[in-house]
Design a protein around this motif. Structure first.
Motif, PDB file in Angstrom:
ATOM      1  N   ALA A 110      31.070  49.738  32.316  1.00 20.37           N
ATOM      2  CA  ALA A 110      31.613  50.261  31.064  1.00 20.37           C
ATOM      3  C   ALA A 110      30.496  50.666  30.118  1.00 20.37           C
ATOM      4  O   ALA A 110      29.370  50.170  30.207  1.00 20.37           O
ATOM      5  CB  ALA A 110      32.514  49.230  30.398  1.00 20.37           C
ATOM      6  N   VAL A 134      42.331  49.390  33.830  1.00 18.64           N
ATOM      7  CA  VAL A 134      41.177  48.912  34.605  1.00 18.64           C
ATOM      8  C   VAL A 134      41.643  47.896  35.646  1.00 18.64           C
ATOM      9  O   VAL A 134      41.255  47.962  36.827  1.00 18.64           O
ATOM     10  CB  VAL A 134      40.122  48.282  33.673  1.00 18.64           C
ATOM     11  N   ALA A 176      36.790  46.096  29.786  1.00 17.56           N
ATOM     12  CA  ALA A 176      36.257  45.615  31.064  1.00 17.56           C
ATOM     13  C   ALA A 176      36.270  44.094  31.112  1.00 17.56           C
ATOM     14  O   ALA A 176      36.654  43.490  32.122  1.00 17.56           O
ATOM     15  CB  ALA A 176      34.843  46.147  31.267  1.00 17.56           C
ATOM     16  N   PRO A 210      35.549  50.314  25.612  1.00 13.24           N
ATOM     17  CA  PRO A 210      35.519  50.194  27.073  1.00 13.24           C
ATOM     18  C   PRO A 210      34.914  48.877  27.561  1.00 13.24           C
ATOM     19  O   PRO A 210      35.416  48.284  28.519  1.00 13.24           O
ATOM     20  CB  PRO A 210      34.692  51.404  27.503  1.00 13.24           C
ATOM     21  N   ASN A 224      27.510  46.267  31.325  1.00 11.25           N
ATOM     22  CA  ASN A 224      27.479  47.072  30.108  1.00 11.25           C
ATOM     23  C   ASN A 224      26.332  48.063  30.233  1.00 11.25           C
ATOM     24  O   ASN A 224      25.157  47.692  30.168  1.00 11.25           O
ATOM     25  CB  ASN A 224      27.284  46.170  28.887  1.00 11.25           C
ATOM     26  N   THR A 258      34.921  52.324  36.794  1.00  7.30           N
ATOM     27  CA  THR A 258      34.247  52.686  35.555  1.00  7.30           C
ATOM     28  C   THR A 258      35.277  52.875  34.452  1.00  7.30           C
ATOM     29  O   THR A 258      36.406  53.293  34.708  1.00  7.30           O
ATOM     30  CB  THR A 258      33.424  53.972  35.710  1.00  7.30           C
ATOM     31  N   VAL A 259      34.866  52.594  33.218  1.00  3.39           N
ATOM     32  CA  VAL A 259      35.756  52.791  32.068  1.00  3.39           C
ATOM     33  C   VAL A 259      34.938  53.303  30.895  1.00  3.39           C
ATOM     34  O   VAL A 259      33.856  52.789  30.601  1.00  3.39           O
ATOM     35  CB  VAL A 259      36.518  51.488  31.720  1.00  3.39           C
ATOM     36  N   GLU A 260      35.473  54.345  30.242  1.00  5.92           N
ATOM     37  CA  GLU A 260      34.759  54.990  29.144  1.00  5.92           C
ATOM     38  C   GLU A 260      35.736  55.679  28.200  1.00  5.92           C
ATOM     39  O   GLU A 260      36.826  56.093  28.597  1.00  5.92           O
ATOM     40  CB  GLU A 260      33.773  56.024  29.697  1.00  5.92           C
TER      41      GLU A 260
END
Length: 321
Positions: A204, A311, A213, A209, A231, A255-257
């Motif tokens: 993330a 997620v 996560a 984000p 991170n 992935t997270v954004e």
């Protein structure tokens, strides 16, 4: 009368990332006359910075391209200018100036973009900054940093003050949940492992984000799934080693954004994985369309499919594949 001292970690880092940045910038500038604060009529800096260090403060007005060019000129003469604007304007409206005047000449300009992602959602789509990382991480010489919370913002500002080349610092607008509860060593280009895990890695960047996560990892732990959380506070230079190690050791990545799927963190991760250690990757980000709603940052993220639940579901889909 002097202000009461900040007594605890939580009190010191309760404000938003942009507020902590401004306070840190003022502290650094008080000790270094080369540091200049260039404002684009953002509001706040004129009250905080201008009255204290008037000879180190310049408001160029709402003229973002000019802001960047002025910063480049000052940097070329030995100053360390911090050019303050909104993320969407720094990356799109002033893109040519960032590319030619700053990055091409490898000048120590610090471009500070607040209102990253959907954090200016109350202004509508003209102020969304969902493409900035995709644009700016392609520019040679430019370091791109996205702190996860207010504490990391101060660490990042201090750690990058001496960078010989240009910097893009992406910040939010409103306070976000804290990620860190104590000091740590911030290193440019080095991802931080916030949670150990062996079954999957959640990668993330940015305040919401990273919080998502961590929340998803806790929910997955209840299901017996051990999720590592990284991170990635530095999008460029990218921590290829940490991503490659996560791919080898956990076998799958999510992935997270708060950014469009094309060109951002998820794309950077896929570039590494495809070339070094091919494993399944699921990307959580903003869908490829214009988002015309006006709302809060969290509401817009949820509406765009960026959430802790998304997620968690992405991890579960990998496990069942």
């Amino acid at each position: 009368m002097t202000a009461a001292p900040v007594r605890t970690w939580a009190e010191r880092y309760a404000p938003s990332t942009r507020e902590v940045y401004r306070r840190t910038l003022l502290e650094l500038a008080a000790d270094d006359p080369r540091i200049l604060c260039l404002d684009s009529d953002m509001g706040g800096l004129d009250d905080l910075f201008g009255p204290v260090l008037p000879e180190q403060y310049v408001n160029v007005g709402i003229a973002e391209a000019n802001l960047v060019s002025v910063a480049a000129g000052l940097a070329a003469t030995g100053f360390l200018p911090y050019a303050n604007t909104m993320s969407g304007f720094a990356s799109a409206r002033a893109c040519e100036q960032v590319k030619i005047d700053v990055a091409h000449n490898n000048l120590p300009v610090r471009i500070v973009g607040t209102h990253g992602g959907f954090s200016a959602g109350h202004y509508g789509p003209t102020h969304h900054a969902l493409e900035d990382l995709a644009i700016l991480r392609t520019l040679p010489n430019l370091t791109v940093v996205v702190p996860a919370d207010s504490a990391e913002t101060e660490y990042a500002v201090r750690a990058t003050a001496g960078l010989p080349g240009p910097l893009y610092l992406r910040l939010g607008r409103n306070p976000a949940p804290p990620v860190y509860d104590g000091p740590y060593q911030f290193r440019v280009g080095e991802a931080v492992r916030l949670r150990q895990g062996e079954d999957v890695t959640i990668v993330a960047t940015g305040p919401h984000p990273v919080t998502m996560a961590l929340e998803a990892a806790r929910a997955l732990a209840v299901r017996g799934i051990s999720a590592r959380v990284l991170n990635v506070h530095t999008v460029k230079p990218f921590d290829t080693a940490a991503i490659a190690a996560a791919a080898r050791e956990t076998g799958a990545l999510v992935t997270v954004e708060d950014h469009v799927l094309a060109g951002g963190l998820g794309s950077a991760v896929c570039e590494v994985v495809a070339g070094i250690c091919p494993v399944p990757v699921r990307r959580i980000g903003v869908a490829d369309r214009f988002h015309d709603s006006v709302g809060t940052e969290t509401d817009l993220l949820d509406g765009a499919g960026v959430s802790a639940r998304a997620v968690e579901e992405a991890v579960l889909s990998l496990r069942s594949a």
